[in-house]
Design a protein around this motif. Structure first.
Motif, PDB file in Angstrom:
ATOM      1  N   LEU A   1      47.255  30.900  42.922  1.00 19.68           N
ATOM      2  CA  LEU A   1      47.075  31.601  41.830  1.00 19.68           C
ATOM      3  C   LEU A   1      48.441  31.679  41.221  1.00 19.68           C
ATOM      4  CD1 LEU A   1      45.238  34.563  43.900  1.00 19.68           C
ATOM      5  CD2 LEU A   1      43.992  32.843  42.166  1.00 19.68           C
TER       6      LEU A   1
ATOM      7  N   ASP B   1      44.984  43.585  45.061  1.00 19.05           N
ATOM      8  CA  ASP B   1      43.776  43.848  43.636  1.00 19.05           C
ATOM      9  C   ASP B   1      42.684  44.499  43.860  1.00 19.05           C
ATOM     10  OD1 ASP B   1      44.825  40.577  42.053  1.00 19.05           O
ATOM     11  OD2 ASP B   1      45.123  42.557  42.096  1.00 19.05           O
TER      12      ASP B   1
ATOM     13  N   TYR C   1      34.525  40.037  55.738  1.00 17.62           N
ATOM     14  CA  TYR C   1      36.053  39.567  54.953  1.00 17.62           C
ATOM     15  C   TYR C   1      36.601  38.094  56.012  1.00 17.62           C
ATOM     16  CZ  TYR C   1      36.488  44.035  53.120  1.00 17.62           C
ATOM     17  OH  TYR C   1      36.005  45.384  52.527  1.00 17.62           O
TER      18      TYR C   1
ATOM     19  N   ASP D   1      35.098  37.478  43.706  1.00 20.07           N
ATOM     20  CA  ASP D   1      35.103  39.018  43.074  1.00 20.07           C
ATOM     21  C   ASP D   1      35.889  38.074  42.287  1.00 20.07           C
ATOM     22  OD1 ASP D   1      35.376  41.607  42.478  1.00 20.07           O
ATOM     23  OD2 ASP D   1      34.901  40.906  41.473  1.00 20.07           O
TER      24      ASP D   1
ATOM     25  N   ILE E   1      42.254  39.204  32.608  1.00 14.30           N
ATOM     26  CA  ILE E   1      42.512  37.784  33.319  1.00 14.30           C
ATOM     27  C   ILE E   1      41.902  36.841  32.973  1.00 14.30           C
ATOM     28  CG2 ILE E   1      42.084  37.518  35.655  1.00 14.30           C
ATOM     29  CD1 ILE E   1      41.158  40.346  36.308  1.00 14.30           C
TER      30      ILE E   1
ATOM     31  N   ALA F   1      46.673  28.776  38.020  1.00 16.97           N
ATOM     32  CA  ALA F   1      45.678  29.190  37.906  1.00 16.97           C
ATOM     33  C   ALA F   1      45.242  30.504  36.615  1.00 16.97           C
ATOM     34  CB  ALA F   1      44.786  29.040  39.408  1.00 16.97           C
ATOM     35  N   VAL F   2      45.881  31.357  37.534  1.00 15.94           N
ATOM     36  CA  VAL F   2      45.603  32.375  36.758  1.00 15.94           C
ATOM     37  C   VAL F   2      46.710  33.032  36.184  1.00 15.94           C
ATOM     38  CG1 VAL F   2      44.476  34.670  37.667  1.00 15.94           C
ATOM     39  CG2 VAL F   2      43.854  32.688  38.833  1.00 15.94           C
ATOM     40  N   THR F   3      46.459  33.610  34.509  1.00 13.46           N
ATOM     41  CA  THR F   3      47.621  34.290  34.467  1.00 13.46           C
ATOM     42  C   THR F   3      46.957  35.971  34.354  1.00 13.46           C
ATOM     43  OG1 THR F   3      46.672  33.117  32.720  1.00 13.46           O
ATOM     44  CG2 THR F   3      49.316  34.002  32.751  1.00 13.46           C
TER      45      THR F   3
ATOM     46  N   TYR G   1      47.542  33.764  52.924  1.00 11.56           N
ATOM     47  CA  TYR G   1      47.873  35.355  51.189  1.00 11.56           C
ATOM     48  C   TYR G   1      49.115  34.247  50.811  1.00 11.56           C
ATOM     49  CZ  TYR G   1      44.498  38.152  52.274  1.00 11.56           C
ATOM     50  OH  TYR G   1      43.199  39.424  51.990  1.00 11.56           O
TER      51      TYR G   1
ATOM     52  N   ARG H   1      38.727  42.438  31.618  1.00 15.33           N
ATOM     53  CA  ARG H   1      40.332  43.348  32.079  1.00 15.33           C
ATOM     54  C   ARG H   1      41.557  41.941  31.258  1.00 15.33           C
ATOM     55  NH1 ARG H   1      40.864  44.724  37.095  1.00 15.33           N
ATOM     56  NH2 ARG H   1      39.182  45.430  38.125  1.00 15.33           N
TER      57      ARG H   1
ATOM     58  N   THR I   1      37.536  39.307  39.770  1.00 17.18           N
ATOM     59  CA  THR I   1      38.657  40.542  39.588  1.00 17.18           C
ATOM     60  C   THR I   1      39.348  41.301  40.762  1.00 17.18           C
ATOM     61  OG1 THR I   1      37.449  42.269  40.070  1.00 17.18           O
ATOM     62  CG2 THR I   1      37.155  41.934  37.780  1.00 17.18           C
ATOM     63  N   ASN I   2      39.591  40.450  42.295  1.00 23.63           N
ATOM     64  CA  ASN I   2      40.075  40.278  43.130  1.00 23.63           C
ATOM     65  C   ASN I   2      40.128  39.314  43.768  1.00 23.63           C
ATOM     66  OD1 ASN I   2      40.926  41.157  45.352  1.00 23.63           O
ATOM     67  ND2 ASN I   2      39.130  43.116  45.820  1.00 23.63           N
ATOM     68  N   LEU I   3      40.564  38.145  43.430  1.00 25.22           N
ATOM     69  CA  LEU I   3      40.253  37.214  43.348  1.00 25.22           C
ATOM     70  C   LEU I   3      41.540  36.610  44.713  1.00 25.22           C
ATOM     71  CD1 LEU I   3      41.122  33.964  40.401  1.00 25.22           C
ATOM     72  CD2 LEU I   3      38.993  34.543  42.552  1.00 25.22           C
ATOM     73  N   GLU I   4      42.704  37.544  44.798  1.00 25.62           N
ATOM     74  CA  GLU I   4      43.636  36.868  45.305  1.00 25.62           C
ATOM     75  C   GLU I   4      42.821  37.275  46.884  1.00 25.62           C
ATOM     76  OE1 GLU I   4      47.092  39.278  44.935  1.00 25.62           O
ATOM     77  OE2 GLU I   4      48.005  38.334  46.776  1.00 25.62           O
ATOM     78  N   ARG I   5      42.225  38.042  46.890  1.00 25.17           N
ATOM     79  CA  ARG I   5      41.661  38.928  48.316  1.00 25.17           C
ATOM     80  C   ARG I   5      40.120  37.790  49.129  1.00 25.17           C
ATOM     81  NH1 ARG I   5      39.674  43.872  50.249  1.00 25.17           N
ATOM     82  NH2 ARG I   5      37.970  42.876  48.993  1.00 25.17           N
TER      83      ARG I   5
ATOM     84  N   ASN J   1      30.875  43.966  48.623  1.00 21.71           N
ATOM     85  CA  ASN J   1      30.636  44.715  47.573  1.00 21.71           C
ATOM     86  C   ASN J   1      31.090  43.262  46.315  1.00 21.71           C
ATOM     87  OD1 ASN J   1      30.386  47.010  48.792  1.00 21.71           O
ATOM     88  ND2 ASN J   1      32.466  47.129  48.948  1.00 21.71           N
TER      89      ASN J   1
ATOM     90  N   LEU K   1      39.801  35.154  48.049  1.00 22.25           N
ATOM     91  CA  LEU K   1      40.122  33.454  48.059  1.00 22.25           C
ATOM     92  C   LEU K   1      40.191  33.218  49.762  1.00 22.25           C
ATOM     93  CD1 LEU K   1      41.857  32.429  45.569  1.00 22.25           C
ATOM     94  CD2 LEU K   1      39.606  31.473  46.252  1.00 22.25           C
ATOM     95  N   TYR K   2      40.648  34.650  50.515  1.00 19.40           N
ATOM     96  CA  TYR K   2      40.944  34.125  51.794  1.00 19.40           C
ATOM     97  C   TYR K   2      39.465  33.530  52.435  1.00 19.40           C
ATOM     98  CZ  TYR K   2      42.536  35.564  56.452  1.00 19.40           C
ATOM     99  OH  TYR K   2      43.557  35.805  57.735  1.00 19.40           O
TER     100      TYR K   2
ATOM    101  N   GLN L   1      31.326  38.602  39.041  1.00 17.70           N
ATOM    102  CA  GLN L   1      31.997  39.641  37.909  1.00 17.70           C
ATOM    103  C   GLN L   1      32.412  38.461  36.618  1.00 17.70           C
ATOM    104  OE1 GLN L   1      32.536  40.344  40.800  1.00 17.70           O
ATOM    105  NE2 GLN L   1      31.556  42.683  40.761  1.00 17.70           N
TER     106      GLN L   1
ATOM    107  N   MET M   1      33.256  40.990  34.062  1.00 21.59           N
ATOM    108  CA  MET M   1      34.496  42.229  34.555  1.00 21.59           C
ATOM    109  C   MET M   1      35.746  41.736  33.971  1.00 21.59           C
ATOM    110  SD  MET M   1      33.536  45.354  33.961  1.00 21.59           S
ATOM    111  CE  MET M   1      34.976  45.712  34.838  1.00 21.59           C
TER     112      MET M   1
ATOM    113  N   ILE N   1      41.812  33.004  33.421  1.00 18.93           N
ATOM    114  CA  ILE N   1      41.834  32.302  34.762  1.00 18.93           C
ATOM    115  C   ILE N   1      41.185  30.635  34.645  1.00 18.93           C
ATOM    116  CG2 ILE N   1      40.119  31.750  36.644  1.00 18.93           C
ATOM    117  CD1 ILE N   1      39.266  34.957  37.056  1.00 18.93           C
TER     118      ILE N   1
ATOM    119  N   ILE O   1      47.435  30.917  48.670  1.00 20.84           N
ATOM    120  CA  ILE O   1      46.281  31.602  47.613  1.00 20.84           C
ATOM    121  C   ILE O   1      47.914  32.297  46.487  1.00 20.84           C
ATOM    122  CG2 ILE O   1      45.099  33.763  47.599  1.00 20.84           C
ATOM    123  CD1 ILE O   1      44.079  33.634  49.947  1.00 20.84           C
TER     124      ILE O   1
END
Lengths: 147, 436, 233
Positions: free
Chosen positions: B25, A128, C59, C88, C124, B28-30, B18, C122, C90-94, C11, C96-97, C115, C118, C126, B21
């Motif tokens: 996700l 993403d 990160y 963020d 999404i 919990a997320v769609t 990952y 979009r 809209t960019n959960l995957e990264r 960001n 949550l790391y 966000q 947003m 959650i 994660i």
């Protein structure tokens, strides 16, 4: 080809240098063993040897699949804009590998090429996010193309 | 253990994280509409275009400079008029001749000629803040990386270079975002060659004197910016080959989503960078102006209250060093201006303002009537001011950011040498071509 | 006074959020000994005073970059009452790391899902409650530019600082093979009273496996150094 149940001579098996040739040879070896099993079907019935031969052939089958895989692994720089890929492995120094993996570039991660300005950087969509990678970095990320 | 973790344990662990994660996700997320192009994608398709990317960036850059100077011009005029009026008021109204001279000559002519440039500098930083907060600046670094790389620089060196057009001090501080030490050092060392806002008054003044208000004046100013950039590129290449061998660090940069910057945070951003200029104006330049004023009106009797500059201490100092600059065709005032310009380059103009006893607009006319500069010597003078030692505050910033005394000293040395060489070349080539 | 650390990827709107929380009551300085900017500020919520530290955007929490080291050191050594991880949406995957890494550090984490506007735009979807349950930490949705959710955030921060928020220690497994290794190293580490009382032993074990420079240095000084290093041979 198998004549009289005999497997091909060794020299034919180890000919050729590229992955293509290697895959072909493994495939042929696999076929030869199949033939041997079929040709001596009755003698091998209930025999342990048949089981072992079967296992050998399974291993050969795995190698064949792995070979097919290897043929399509390429550096990220080989993909074009709009292509999808899956990371297979990454090469580089500890610091760079760490940085890349923290940002989402790990084996089995899905990546998409969003923009490319050779000889300049590439813009890669990963998890993403949009990450710009210099050519030298992208060259060291090996991916398998996904369609 | 290495059987499980392999050569690079951090990579495997990252992969597993990952993986975890992804599982979370999943439940919990769609997401809907994954394939739809977002606004960011659309803009990037244009901004990062292989062919259009760089031209678009250059066009935007040009637009930024236009916006900056056009928008701030009315304000500059207002400030100029204000100080002119204040000066006249002081001269007429203040009884004590010393004080009158100080307020009119020192403050209004000297300091005023510098404060005139506050609007464009702040406008420039505002424009930069907008570009940065909207997310575009990262795209600029992306398209410029290919060129930066060939110059031996890092794509990230780009943003500090941009800031340098406003003021070198926040630019040098901005190099903190460059992780690789060598890349960072080169960026710091060549940054002073980028024409900061302080040098603009000098260019405008001198080019106005030489070329009048024709388009040649604007071109001369523009050529100084280009010269600065060209020299920065050349010196970056030289440094990369000699002092800081190696390749630039790998380019890895996240491009954030485009967003409309909020007014509050953008203004805050602008202020954070612009305030350095005000601090310098308020402190160093102010102090220097006082010193120059003092030296220029004393001995009081001899100069008849500051009227006859020729008899002052400053003139004495100027004539003393005149021989150094004579070959370049510069007179003693230029020499004095250069020396005081070390403290803050705007002071070059302030010096002229005070020594010629005029306000900002009139300095130009005064210089013309005195016939001080020819096109050639004036052009060489502008180049010298561009290159030589950056203002003392910039040296201070270099000292702070590199944590050593060696580098600021080195910067001073190499820039002074380069200044003499380049102006010398200009004069030399000019003479050969038949210019006076 | 409650100490709150703000952390998150670059960001994500962390600066915006910090500005919203502290208004103009900010103080900018440097982290000791380095040229990295340190921003602190104050704000009050129903009589409680919150001191907020803006950690550098990062990160991850390795020792390779000075930014990350500063953030990690602050959390581990200064032990702020609450760590707000700005994520963020809209960019959960990264994003949550970093959250996972914070959970491993066993910090008192609270997630600000930024966000949020947003995210809705979009499309999404959650399920915040589910996510909160999986991670074992409270989650507050925010929209930094408009200030939506800021009051709620302050409320939850205060509750979390006082231990009144529902938390669950969640251990995210690395897979059987790696978990076995972690267990082995953890066992040896827990024998060192000094180490295991200052830092979570599971975190230390993972860092050893990662060949983390700082942690390896600490192990060097440990009386159990040999036993620990034996496990990773």
């Amino acid at each position: 080809m198998v004549r009289g149940g005999r497997v091909r001579s060794r020299s034919r098996i180890f000919g050729g240098g590229s992955i293509d040739h290697l895959c072909k040879d493994i495939e042929h070896l696999h076929d030869d063993v199949e033939h041997v099993i079929k040709a001596h079907h009755t003698e091998l019935e209930g025999n342990e040897i048949r089981e072992h031969l079967g296992e050998v052939n399974e291993r050969l089958h795995d190698l064949m699949e792995h070979g097919k895989d290897l043929k399509v692994v390429m550096p990220l720089t080989a993909l074009s804009v709009g292509d999808d890929g899956e990371i297979v492995e990454m090469r580089g120094g500890r610091g760079m590998l760490r940085r890349l993996s923290d940002m989402g570039f790990t084996p089995s991660a899905r990546v998409k090429v969003l923009a490319s300005c050779p000889p300049g950087p590439m813009l890669i969509g990963v998890r993403d996010a949009r990450i710009a990678l210099g050519r030298g970095v992208a060259m060291r990320i090996m991916v398998r193309e996904r369609r | 253990m290495s059987a499980v973790l392999g050569e690079d344990p951090e990579v495997i662990l990252a992969e597993r994280r990952y993986g975890a994660i992804a599982k979370i996700l999943e439940t919990a997320v769609t997401k809907t509409d994954e394939k739809k192009w977002t606004f960011t994608d659309m803009l990037d398709h244009v901004f990062l275009h292989r062919a259009l990317g760089i031209p678009i960036f250059l066009a935007l850059l040009w637009a930024v400079f236009q916006f900056t100077f056009a928008f701030s011009e009315p304000f500059m005029v207002m400030i100029g008029i204000f100080f002119g009026w204040l000066g006249g008021l002081a001269e007429a109204g203040i009884a004590n001749p010393h004080l009158a001279s100080f307020v009119a000559g020192g403050l209004c002519d000297g300091l005023g000629s510098v404060l005139v440039f506050v609007p464009p500098i702040f406008m420039l930083f505002l424009a930069l803040a907008i570009l940065e907060d909207s997310g575009y600046l990262a795209r600029a670094a992306f398209v410029m990386d290919r060129i930066m790389y060939k110059l031996g620089l890092h794509g990230r060196s780009f943003i500090p270079m941009m800031c340098g057009f406003g003021c070198n001090i926040p630019a040098i501080m901005a190099t903190r975002s460059i992780e690789n030490e060598k890349d960072r050092m080169i960026t710091i060392l060549v940054n002073p060659l980028i024409s900061c806002g302080a040098r603009l008054p000098v260019y405008v003044l001198i080019s106005g004197v030489i070329f009048g208000s024709s388009y040649l004046a604007g071109t001369a100013v523009f050529s100084m910016y280009v010269l600065g950039i060209a020299l920065a590129i050349i010196m970056a290449l030289i440094f990369r080959r000699t002092l800081f061998r190696g390749k630039p660090a790998p380019f890895v940069l996240e491009l954030p989503r485009y967003q409309v910057p909020t007014v509050k945070s953008t203004l805050l951003h602008m202020w954070e960078r612009g305030k350095w200029f005000l601090i310098r104006a308020g402190t160093i330049i102010f102090a220097v102006v006082i010193v120059i004023w003092f030296l220029s009106v004393h001995p009081w009797a001899a100069t008849e209250g500051g009227e006859i500059i020729e008899a002052s201490y400053v003139a004495g100092l100027g004539h003393f060093i005149e021989p150094i600059f004579a070959p370049f065709g510069w007179d003693w005032i230029a020499g004095v201006a250069i020396i005081f310009g070390f403290l803050a380059k705007e002071v070059v103009v302030a010096t002229y303002g005070m020594l010629l006893g005029t306000g900002e607009e009139a300095v130009g006319d005064a210089l013309v009537s005195m016939g001080v500069f020819t096109p050639l010597t004036g052009f060489a003078f502008m180049a010298f001011v561009l290159i030589y030692i950056p203002c003392v505050a910039t040296i201070g910033a270099i000292w702070r950011e590199t944590n050593s005394v060696k580098w600021p000293l080195f910067t001073m040395a190499y820039l002074t040498a380069l200044a003499f060489i380049v102006s010398g070349l200009i004069i030399g080539i000019g003479h050969l071509l038949g210019f006076a | 006074m409650i100490t709150v650390a703000l952390i998150g990827n670059p960001n994500v709107g962390k600066t915006e959020l910090f500005n919203r929380l502290t208004g103009l009551k900010q103080h900018v300085g440097n982290w000791p000994g380095v040229t990295v900017e340190k921003k602190t500020g104050k704000c009050t919520y129903k009589g409680e005073e919150l001191e907020i530290v803006d950690l550098p955007g990062t990160y991850s929490l390795t020792t390779h970059a000075i930014d990350e080291l500063i953030a990690r050191d602050y959390i581990v050594k200064e032990k702020p009452d609450v760590v707000v991880d700005i994520v963020d949406g809209t960019n959960l995957e990264r994003n949550l790391y970093l959250t996972l890494l914070l959970l491993e550090l066993e910090a008192n984490v609270l997630v600000a899902l930024n966000q949020w506007d947003m995210v809705k735009e979009r499309g999404i979807d959650i399920e915040v409650d589910k996510l909160s349950e999986f991670l074992g930490v409270p989650i507050v949705t925010t929209v930094a530019p408009t200030g939506d959710g800021i009051e709620k955030l302050k409320e939850v921060v205060v509750k979390a600082a006082k231990g009144k928020e529902k938390r669950r220690k969640v251990v995210l497994g690395y897979g059987d093979d790696i978990e076995a290794l972690i267990k082995k190293v953890e066992n040896e580490i827990s024998k060192d009273m000094n180490l295991s009382s200052t830092y979570p032993s599971r975190w230390l074990a993972i860092k050893v496996l990662e060949k983390d420079d700082e942690v390896l240095k600490m192990i060097e000084d440990s009386p159990y150094k040999n036993e620990i290093m034996e496990m990773v041979r």
